[in-house]
Design a protein around this motif. Structure first.
Motif, short mmCIF file in Angstrom:
data_model
loop_
_atom_site.label_atom_id
_atom_site.label_comp_id
_atom_site.label_asym_id
_atom_site.label_seq_id
_atom_site.Cartn_x
_atom_site.Cartn_y
_atom_site.Cartn_z
N ALA A 1 -15.67 -0.79 -0.33
CA ALA A 1 -15.38 -1.54 -1.56
C ALA A 1 -16.66 -1.67 -2.40
CB ALA A 1 -14.86 -2.93 -1.22
N ASN B 1 -16.99 -0.70 4.41
CA ASN B 1 -15.91 0.28 4.44
C ASN B 1 -15.55 0.88 3.07
OD1 ASN B 1 -14.71 0.59 7.31
ND2 ASN B 1 -15.22 -1.57 7.09
N VAL C 1 -6.83 -3.80 5.53
CA VAL C 1 -7.52 -3.36 4.32
C VAL C 1 -8.70 -2.43 4.63
CG1 VAL C 1 -9.18 -5.27 4.03
CG2 VAL C 1 -8.21 -4.17 2.00
N ILE D 1 -13.51 0.08 -6.51
CA ILE D 1 -12.56 -0.73 -5.74
C ILE D 1 -13.06 -2.16 -5.56
CG2 ILE D 1 -11.22 -0.93 -3.61
CD1 ILE D 1 -11.40 2.06 -3.26
N VAL E 1 -12.01 -5.81 -3.72
CA VAL E 1 -11.15 -6.51 -2.76
C VAL E 1 -11.27 -7.99 -3.08
CG1 VAL E 1 -10.80 -7.09 -0.32
CG2 VAL E 1 -11.36 -4.74 -0.99
N GLU F 1 0.82 -1.22 0.00
CA GLU F 1 0.00 0.00 0.00
C GLU F 1 0.85 1.26 0.00
OE1 GLU F 1 0.82 1.16 3.86
OE2 GLU F 1 -0.43 2.47 2.61
N TYR G 1 -7.40 0.98 5.24
CA TYR G 1 -6.93 1.55 3.97
C TYR G 1 -8.10 1.98 3.07
CZ TYR G 1 -3.61 2.35 0.18
OH TYR G 1 -2.85 2.93 -0.80
N LEU G 2 -9.16 1.16 3.06
CA LEU G 2 -10.35 1.51 2.27
C LEU G 2 -10.92 2.85 2.72
CD1 LEU G 2 -12.33 -1.88 2.01
CD2 LEU G 2 -11.61 -0.48 0.08
N GLN G 3 -11.00 3.02 4.03
CA GLN G 3 -11.54 4.29 4.56
C GLN G 3 -10.67 5.47 4.13
OE1 GLN G 3 -11.93 3.91 8.80
NE2 GLN G 3 -13.37 2.22 8.62
N VAL H 1 -15.81 -5.38 4.36
CA VAL H 1 -15.13 -4.82 3.21
C VAL H 1 -16.10 -3.91 2.43
CG1 VAL H 1 -14.44 -5.57 0.89
CG2 VAL H 1 -13.25 -6.47 2.88
N TYR I 1 -16.51 -7.58 -4.04
CA TYR I 1 -15.69 -8.59 -3.40
C TYR I 1 -15.57 -9.75 -4.38
CZ TYR I 1 -13.66 -12.24 -0.81
OH TYR I 1 -12.79 -13.23 -0.47
N ARG J 1 -11.23 6.17 0.38
CA ARG J 1 -12.54 6.75 0.11
C ARG J 1 -12.64 8.21 0.52
NH1 ARG J 1 -14.07 4.71 -4.19
NH2 ARG J 1 -15.04 2.66 -4.17
#
Lengths: 148, 182
Positions: free
Chosen positions: A107, A105, A69, A87, A89, A40, A72-74, A102, A110, A77
């Protein structure tokens, strides 16, 4: 007709997964380019340079090498310039609970990562095609959730 | 009074204005003589659109690809048909598109899938489910009412298509979006 060219980025430290992505992108007849980031921090550094184009479609491994993850997603975004980035995941295995987290937050997709190349190609192609529809049509990106 | 008499080279003026607009972007480009700008490498579509906007008012006009425009009209007609559900129930998509756009359905299908990588039928389903999501989140109609509004024969049929299109049940979808708001 000039076709839209989509930029894909993946964050993964597993060489086998990276190869699957590279091979599929080369073989499927879709206009995409792939950028590979091993962790990342590499992606964060890339995004911090305003000169660089943001990816249209971003793939994150569920078990990122150096960061959770969900956190990181937050972070992603919150960035204004990533508002329209779709995105995904992906993971070979995941519990129902973590898949839901996921999505919650931030994504859009999936993806259960298939192990064989042929299956991987089929799944990735489906993911890319549905992404194209969202990127090119008047569909609601905020409500775009897809599990495959 | 002073008069100044001018002569000009239209191409040179055109090239200068064009290059001014291009310089403001970070796009890599090649100019192929009259009337074509080729963006090389991996051009960013948002920057290409910004470039098109910059041309406005310069006297240089963008010629849109007519096929591109047709794809857009197909999409718009599908949206219109889904929102005006009366038409939606009584007519087949193929009849509706043919009547509205004056092209044979086989031509429309061919060009649509060639450029969007989706068939018209797949796109209709995606668009219907997108609308169903909106209605589910508004929370004003029951799932039964939504399925009726969108022309499904039953709730089961809607739920089945929802699951197939999104990989999620309508309830799971609703719960995730609600949790996002918290």
């Amino acid at each position: 007709m000039k076709r839209t060219f989509f930029k894909l980025a993946i964050v993964d430290d597993d060489e086998y997964s990276i190869k699957l992505f590279e091979k599929t992108v080369k073989e499927i007849k879709l206009w995409v380019g792939l950028m590979v980031f091993r962790n990342e921090s590499e992606l964060t550094a890339y995004l911090s340079d305003r000169q660089n184009n943001v990816p249209n479609i971003l793939f994150l491994k569920l078990n990122l090498p150096d960061k959770n993850v969900l956190v990181y997603l937050q972070e992603l975004r919150k960035q204004q310039r990533l508002q329209n980035t779709l995105i995904t995941v992906y993971s070979v295995t995941a519990s129902e609970e973590s898949i839901e987290e996921v999505f919650v937050n931030g994504a859009n997709i999936y993806m259960d990562q298939p192990r064989t190349y042929e299956e991987f190609k089929t799944v990735l192609e489906k993911v890319l095609k549905i992404n194209f529809q969202y990127l090119e049509s008047n569909l609601n990106i905020e409500n775009f959730l897809y599990r495959i | 009074m002073i008069s100044v008499y001018l002569t000009y080279d239209a191409q040179e003026v055109y090239m200068k204005v064009l290059e001014e607009c291009l310089k403001e972007t970070s796009l890599k480009y090649e100019l192929n003589g009259w009337g074509e700008v080729k963006f090389t490498g991996q051009p960013d579509i948002t920057e290409v659109n910004e470039f098109k906007n910059k041309l406005q008012g310069t006297g240089i006009y963008v010629i849109e690809d007519p096929r591109n425009e047709l794809i857009q009209r197909i999409k718009d007609t599908i949206s219109e048909m889904i929102l005006l559900h009366d038409n939606f129930k009584s007519k087949k998509i193929s009849t509706y598109l043919t009547e509205k756009l004056n092209y044979s359905y086989s031509y429309l299908s061919k060009i649509f899938s060639e450029y969007t990588h989706y068939s018209i039928e797949q796109f209709v389903i995606l668009k219907k489910i997108d609308y169903a999501k909106k209605l589910i989140l508004e929370n004003k109609l029951s799932l039964t009412q939504i399925s009726y509004k969108l022309g499904y024969s039953s709730v089961a049929h809607l739920s089945q298509q929802f699951k197939k299109t999104t990989g999620l049940t309508p309830t799971t979808f609703y719960n995730i979006i609600e949790k996002r708001k918290q």
